[in-house]
Design a protein around this motif. Sequence first.
Motif, PDB file in Angstrom:
ATOM      1  N   UNK A  62      -3.408 -13.543  84.776  1.00 27.29           N
ATOM      2  CA  UNK A  62      -2.983 -12.138  84.684  1.00 27.29           C
ATOM      3  C   UNK A  62      -3.178 -11.610  83.263  1.00 27.29           C
ATOM      4  N   UNK A  63      -4.429 -11.463  82.885  1.00 30.22           N
ATOM      5  CA  UNK A  63      -4.729 -11.059  81.515  1.00 30.22           C
ATOM      6  C   UNK A  63      -5.138  -9.598  81.401  1.00 30.22           C
ATOM      7  N   UNK A  64      -4.760  -8.792  82.370  1.00 28.37           N
ATOM      8  CA  UNK A  64      -4.968  -7.344  82.207  1.00 28.37           C
ATOM      9  C   UNK A  64      -3.602  -6.677  82.305  1.00 28.37           C
ATOM     10  N   UNK A  65      -3.411  -5.553  81.582  1.00 28.63           N
ATOM     11  CA  UNK A  65      -2.092  -4.907  81.616  1.00 28.63           C
ATOM     12  C   UNK A  65      -1.793  -4.277  82.968  1.00 28.63           C
ATOM     13  N   UNK A  66      -0.517  -4.026  83.200  1.00 35.19           N
ATOM     14  CA  UNK A  66      -0.111  -3.403  84.476  1.00 35.19           C
ATOM     15  C   UNK A  66      -0.694  -1.984  84.554  1.00 35.19           C
ATOM     16  N   UNK A  67      -0.735  -1.303  83.400  1.00 38.30           N
ATOM     17  CA  UNK A  67      -1.260   0.069  83.392  1.00 38.30           C
ATOM     18  C   UNK A  67      -2.777   0.019  83.496  1.00 38.30           C
ATOM     19  N   UNK A 116      -5.916  -6.488  76.977  1.00 36.53           N
ATOM     20  CA  UNK A 116      -6.395  -7.607  77.799  1.00 36.53           C
ATOM     21  C   UNK A 116      -6.794  -8.788  76.919  1.00 36.53           C
ATOM     22  N   UNK A 117      -7.481  -8.494  75.812  1.00 39.49           N
ATOM     23  CA  UNK A 117      -7.892  -9.581  74.920  1.00 39.49           C
ATOM     24  C   UNK A 117      -6.666 -10.284  74.342  1.00 39.49           C
ATOM     25  N   UNK A 118      -5.652  -9.490  74.008  1.00 37.45           N
ATOM     26  CA  UNK A 118      -4.431 -10.086  73.442  1.00 37.45           C
ATOM     27  C   UNK A 118      -3.684 -10.914  74.494  1.00 37.45           C
TER      28      UNK A 118
END
Length: 425
Positions: A62-67, A116-118
């Motif tokens: 899950x490396x992408x933000x919810x938004x 996402x990178x973070x």
Amino acid sequence: MTQNARNASTTIPDVVVIGAGIVGLACAWSALRDGASVTVIDRDFEGDRTSHGNAGGIAVTESTPIAVNGLYTKALKWLFDPLGPLSLDWKHLPTAWPWFNAFRRSANQQRFREISLALASLNNRVYDDLVPMFEDIGAMDRFYRRGALTVYETDEAFAADQHEWAFKRELGVRWHALSADEIRAYEPSLAPVFRHGVFLDDWSHIGDPKGLVTQLRARVMQLGATLIEGAVTALDLSDTLAPAAVTGTGERVKGRRVVVATGAWSASLAASIGDRVLLDSERGYNTTLPAHGIALSREVIFAERKFVATPLDIGLRIGGAAEFAGLAAPPNYRRSDALLALGKRFLPDINDAGAVKWMGHRPATPDSLPVIGCSPRTSAVIYAFGHGHLGLTQAATTGALVADLLAGRTSGIDLEPYSISRFRN
Ligand SMILES: Cc1cc2nc3c(=O)[nH]c(=O)nc-3n(C[C@H](O)[C@H](O)[C@H](O)COP(=O)(O)OP(=O)(O)OC[C@H]3O[C@@H](n4cnc5c(N)ncnc54)[C@H](O)[C@@H]3O)c2cc1C
């Protein structure tokens, strides 16, 4: 209650950790392993907290933000479905407004990529930190590295997510698509309604989230931590050599460094020394079915309905939902019921005898990034909260990063994206 012979001496410990959820305990464990003396304070060590009832997923993919772009439009539709995946108590809106505004800004293309990178920087090293912790506390026999399955009912939803799946692959996430027949072969208990699946190789799950917290707390005590029960109301920096956690009874618990790991309750402690953060409780619900009677090998994520089912050792846990109603509103267990009804539709043979309902407070920042790092006011205060949907997943890594800060080591990743300074204005 005081455990471990409350500060046998009056010496000031190297570290005071406030909060004994999975994140605070992981910070304490890492610091103890470095040889630091540690005191942990919690208002209720045994009581229910978010880390006790989560879905048990080590969700490193899950490396992408919810938004994400377009979520706002979908969200508006969901808000008019009283038991849909998202709900808002309108009384909470004035308080939550700055959070929602910042959430909307996180969907901007460039910010989405940075976040996402973070997230990937944390998630891609999770097992390097988690496995040694699990080995040390004896949790490996309840740790299941069997991947997870995301399932889609419609071609449209699967097609709409392709861009995100491709981007996740770029971020290092391993996955492959499954046909309807392959889904059935992997998980025969699922209703035969899913047209597409995505197998996530690196997702794993644990057997009992509350059991893990108990095990980690016991190990932290065994390593010599002092546990103090008390509700911390503020931080006090007046002694520059030893900041204090001030409890509701006026007690001052001093440490050379203080770690704030109070989950969804952390904003007021940061504010007490002038640090602003946008943090809200994203309330989630689930139902655990101890006698479910089906065979499910791995966690299943139901893409369109936004819920998950995890085969824990203590029962099948069906949960999800995002409810914004603040920290004080009572739970609305009709949400657990709604999730259970969906679970029964897609796992038709489950038995719900003895079902246990639960609600917990995800500590949510609007950009889906945790707050990890020193206060801009003083390096004596370190923040470790705001992990949203990923607190269990990122706990050991957060502990390792906090231990690096405490020991003055350079950590393997740039901590700037997680700094509380991003909320300054
Ligand atoms: C339905 C649901 C499903 C989830 N599923 C997953 C999942 O599958 N995988 C995953 O990685 N994450 C999941 N999460 C998220 C995860 O559970 C949280 O991110 C994580 O538990 C947060 O841990 P924490 O230690 O920061 O906070 P908490 O567990 O909430 O602990 C905070 C502690 O601080 C104490 N405290 C608070 N205020 C004070 C104070 N003033 N003084 C003293 N003590 C205080 C509390 O008593 C508590 O013990 C889920 C969450 C929910 C709600």
